[in-house]
Design a protein around this motif. Structure first.
Motif, short mmCIF file in Angstrom:
data_model
loop_
_atom_site.label_atom_id
_atom_site.label_comp_id
_atom_site.label_asym_id
_atom_site.label_seq_id
_atom_site.Cartn_x
_atom_site.Cartn_y
_atom_site.Cartn_z
N TRP A 173 -34.87 35.52 23.56
CA TRP A 173 -35.88 34.55 23.13
C TRP A 173 -35.17 33.35 22.53
CZ3 TRP A 173 -40.96 35.02 24.30
CH2 TRP A 173 -41.81 34.04 23.77
N HIS A 174 -34.53 32.56 23.42
CA HIS A 174 -33.79 31.40 22.92
C HIS A 174 -33.76 30.32 23.98
CE1 HIS A 174 -30.00 32.56 25.17
NE2 HIS A 174 -30.62 33.70 25.18
N HIS A 175 -33.70 29.08 23.54
CA HIS A 175 -33.56 27.97 24.48
C HIS A 175 -32.29 27.18 24.19
CE1 HIS A 175 -34.74 24.36 21.97
NE2 HIS A 175 -35.02 25.36 21.16
N GLN A 176 -31.56 27.64 23.16
CA GLN A 176 -30.26 27.05 22.86
C GLN A 176 -29.20 28.13 23.06
OE1 GLN A 176 -30.88 25.60 18.74
NE2 GLN A 176 -30.99 23.61 19.74
N ALA A 177 -27.94 27.71 23.12
CA ALA A 177 -26.87 28.69 23.30
C ALA A 177 -25.54 28.07 22.89
CB ALA A 177 -26.79 29.12 24.76
N VAL A 178 -24.56 28.93 22.71
CA VAL A 178 -23.21 28.47 22.37
C VAL A 178 -22.63 27.70 23.55
CG1 VAL A 178 -20.84 29.27 22.03
CG2 VAL A 178 -22.70 30.27 20.68
N LYS A 179 -22.06 26.52 23.26
CA LYS A 179 -21.40 25.71 24.30
C LYS A 179 -19.89 25.89 24.15
CE LYS A 179 -21.55 21.05 26.27
NZ LYS A 179 -22.13 19.70 26.11
N ARG A 180 -19.31 25.28 23.14
CA ARG A 180 -17.88 25.51 22.87
C ARG A 180 -17.75 26.57 21.79
NH1 ARG A 180 -16.06 20.73 20.47
NH2 ARG A 180 -15.93 21.80 18.47
N VAL A 181 -17.03 27.63 22.10
CA VAL A 181 -16.86 28.74 21.16
C VAL A 181 -15.92 28.30 20.04
CG1 VAL A 181 -16.07 31.13 20.91
CG2 VAL A 181 -17.27 30.42 22.99
N ALA A 182 -16.25 28.67 18.81
CA ALA A 182 -15.44 28.27 17.65
C ALA A 182 -14.02 28.83 17.76
CB ALA A 182 -16.10 28.79 16.37
N PRO A 183 -13.03 28.07 17.22
CA PRO A 183 -11.67 28.60 17.17
C PRO A 183 -11.65 29.94 16.43
CG PRO A 183 -11.76 26.32 16.37
CD PRO A 183 -13.16 26.77 16.57
N ASP A 184 -10.78 30.81 16.82
CA ASP A 184 -10.63 32.14 16.19
C ASP A 184 -11.72 33.13 16.59
OD1 ASP A 184 -8.38 31.10 14.90
OD2 ASP A 184 -9.58 30.49 13.15
N PHE A 185 -12.66 32.69 17.44
CA PHE A 185 -13.67 33.62 17.96
C PHE A 185 -13.40 33.87 19.45
CE2 PHE A 185 -17.30 34.12 14.92
CZ PHE A 185 -16.74 33.42 13.87
N ILE A 186 -13.83 35.04 19.92
CA ILE A 186 -13.80 35.33 21.35
C ILE A 186 -15.22 35.52 21.85
CG2 ILE A 186 -11.50 36.42 21.30
CD1 ILE A 186 -13.03 39.17 21.52
N VAL A 187 -15.42 35.29 23.13
CA VAL A 187 -16.70 35.63 23.76
C VAL A 187 -16.67 37.13 24.01
CG1 VAL A 187 -18.11 35.38 25.84
CG2 VAL A 187 -16.95 33.39 24.87
N GLY A 194 -23.61 33.07 33.15
CA GLY A 194 -22.42 32.57 32.47
C GLY A 194 -22.64 32.22 31.00
N LEU A 195 -23.89 32.24 30.55
CA LEU A 195 -24.19 31.86 29.17
C LEU A 195 -23.56 32.84 28.18
CD1 LEU A 195 -25.98 29.41 28.53
CD2 LEU A 195 -27.74 31.00 27.80
N VAL A 196 -23.01 32.30 27.10
CA VAL A 196 -22.41 33.15 26.06
C VAL A 196 -23.52 33.90 25.33
CG1 VAL A 196 -21.10 33.15 23.91
CG2 VAL A 196 -20.44 31.61 25.77
N GLU A 197 -23.43 35.22 25.29
CA GLU A 197 -24.47 36.03 24.65
C GLU A 197 -23.97 36.73 23.39
OE1 GLU A 197 -27.81 37.00 25.25
OE2 GLU A 197 -28.18 35.51 26.82
N ALA A 198 -22.66 36.76 23.17
CA ALA A 198 -22.13 37.33 21.92
C ALA A 198 -20.73 36.79 21.66
CB ALA A 198 -22.11 38.85 21.98
N ILE A 199 -20.43 36.63 20.37
CA ILE A 199 -19.09 36.19 19.96
C ILE A 199 -18.63 37.08 18.81
CG2 ILE A 199 -19.32 33.77 20.66
CD1 ILE A 199 -19.97 33.08 17.71
N GLU A 200 -17.34 37.21 18.64
CA GLU A 200 -16.82 37.91 17.47
C GLU A 200 -15.47 37.32 17.09
OE1 GLU A 200 -17.44 41.80 19.44
OE2 GLU A 200 -15.30 42.11 19.28
N ALA A 201 -15.09 37.54 15.82
CA ALA A 201 -13.84 37.01 15.29
C ALA A 201 -12.88 38.19 15.12
CB ALA A 201 -14.07 36.30 13.96
N PRO A 202 -11.96 38.38 16.07
CA PRO A 202 -11.13 39.59 16.06
C PRO A 202 -10.26 39.74 14.81
CG PRO A 202 -10.86 38.36 18.12
CD PRO A 202 -11.65 37.49 17.20
N GLY A 203 -9.93 38.62 14.16
CA GLY A 203 -9.06 38.70 12.98
C GLY A 203 -9.79 39.08 11.70
N ARG A 204 -11.09 39.29 11.78
CA ARG A 204 -11.88 39.56 10.58
C ARG A 204 -12.49 40.96 10.64
NH1 ARG A 204 -13.43 35.16 7.47
NH2 ARG A 204 -12.64 33.15 8.20
N ALA A 205 -12.92 41.46 9.47
CA ALA A 205 -13.43 42.83 9.39
C ALA A 205 -14.64 43.04 10.29
CB ALA A 205 -13.78 43.17 7.94
#
Ligand SMILES: [Mn+2]
Length: 238
Positions: A173-187, A194-205
């Motif tokens: 239920w969204h009409h917006q989405a991540v375009k450029r993924v933040a540094p230190d995060f992975i898709v 092709g739309l990004v549906e989840a991100i996580e920061a591997p260096g964090r808990a």
């Protein structure tokens, strides 16, 4: 139970401008309770109270809601973007502080988008403008039903929570989405357009964003249950 006192999870509320009421879908609070923590619904307090909020809680849920204003990620204003400025101001500063303190964060829908922007990424203000051949990610299917598939990356936490399988059915239920993924995060997940549906920061808990609403599937689907359990476990050890 005693450990509830040690594991308070803050959930950012929504706000009804007409009634001047804060509110929160009970799917979020139930999911946190079931994972073994105590949910606390957060109003948009003044900037000089943010430190107090962060000191109170062990983990932060950035919930769904209206759109993040385009000015925060350098895009032009858009007629389809519905904003709530006092929520943006509160939640952006709270998230910044939570990241500084290495607090576990679960961003859901708008919450994932906000997390990405605070960490230095950008968004599509209205996906169908820029990706006209993509899926309709807000096609009216209710949130208690799956709407499309996502494909999980094998190096992600989500892949583990999904029992080592890359395919997961999610609501949308969204009409917006991540375009450029933040540094230190992975898709960690994409839809088949092709739309990004989840991100996580591997260096964090545990700092993760999901574009869908897993809180609706905690009873019916193991990956969502494992996701909330993983978030609360990470918060408990802070
Ligand atoms: Mn979607």
């Amino acid at each position: 139970m005693a450990y509830y006192k040690k594991t308070l999870i803050g959930i950012v509320s929504e706000y009804d401008d007409e009634k001047e009421y804060y509110f929160c879908d009970n799917q979020y609070t139930r999911a946190i309770e079931k994972a073994g923590a105590l949910p606390i619904i957060l109003p948009y307090v003044a900037a000089d109270r943010l430190e107090g909020v962060i000191n109170l809680i062990s983990g932060l849920v950035l919930s769904g809601g209206k759109d993040l204003a385009t000015e925060f990620y350098g895009a032009a204003p858009h007629h389809a973007v519905k904003v709530q400025p006092h929520r943006d101001n509160f939640e952006i500063e709270l998230t910044r502080l939570a990241l500084e303190r290495s607090m576990p964060i679960l961003g859901i829908c708008r919450g994932m988008q906000l997390l990405n922007v605070v960490a230095g990424g950008t968004l599509y203000p209205h996906t169908i403008d820029e990706l006209p051949s993509g899926l309709d990610h807000r096609n009216g299917i209710p949130l208690d039903q799956a709407a499309h598939d996502v494909y999980l990356e094998p190096n992600s936490l989500l892949f583990q929570y999904n029992g080592g399988s890359s395919l997961l059915r999610v609501n949308s239920w969204h009409h917006q989405a991540v375009k450029r993924v933040a540094p230190d995060f992975i898709v960690s997940a994409r839809a088949n357009d092709g739309l990004v549906e989840a991100i996580e920061a591997p260096g964090r808990a545990f700092v993760m964003g999901v574009q869908w609403h897993p809180e609706f599937f905690c009873d019916s689907e193991p990956a969502s249950r494992c996701l909330f359990n993983g978030f609360v476990d990470a918060s408990r050890s802070i």
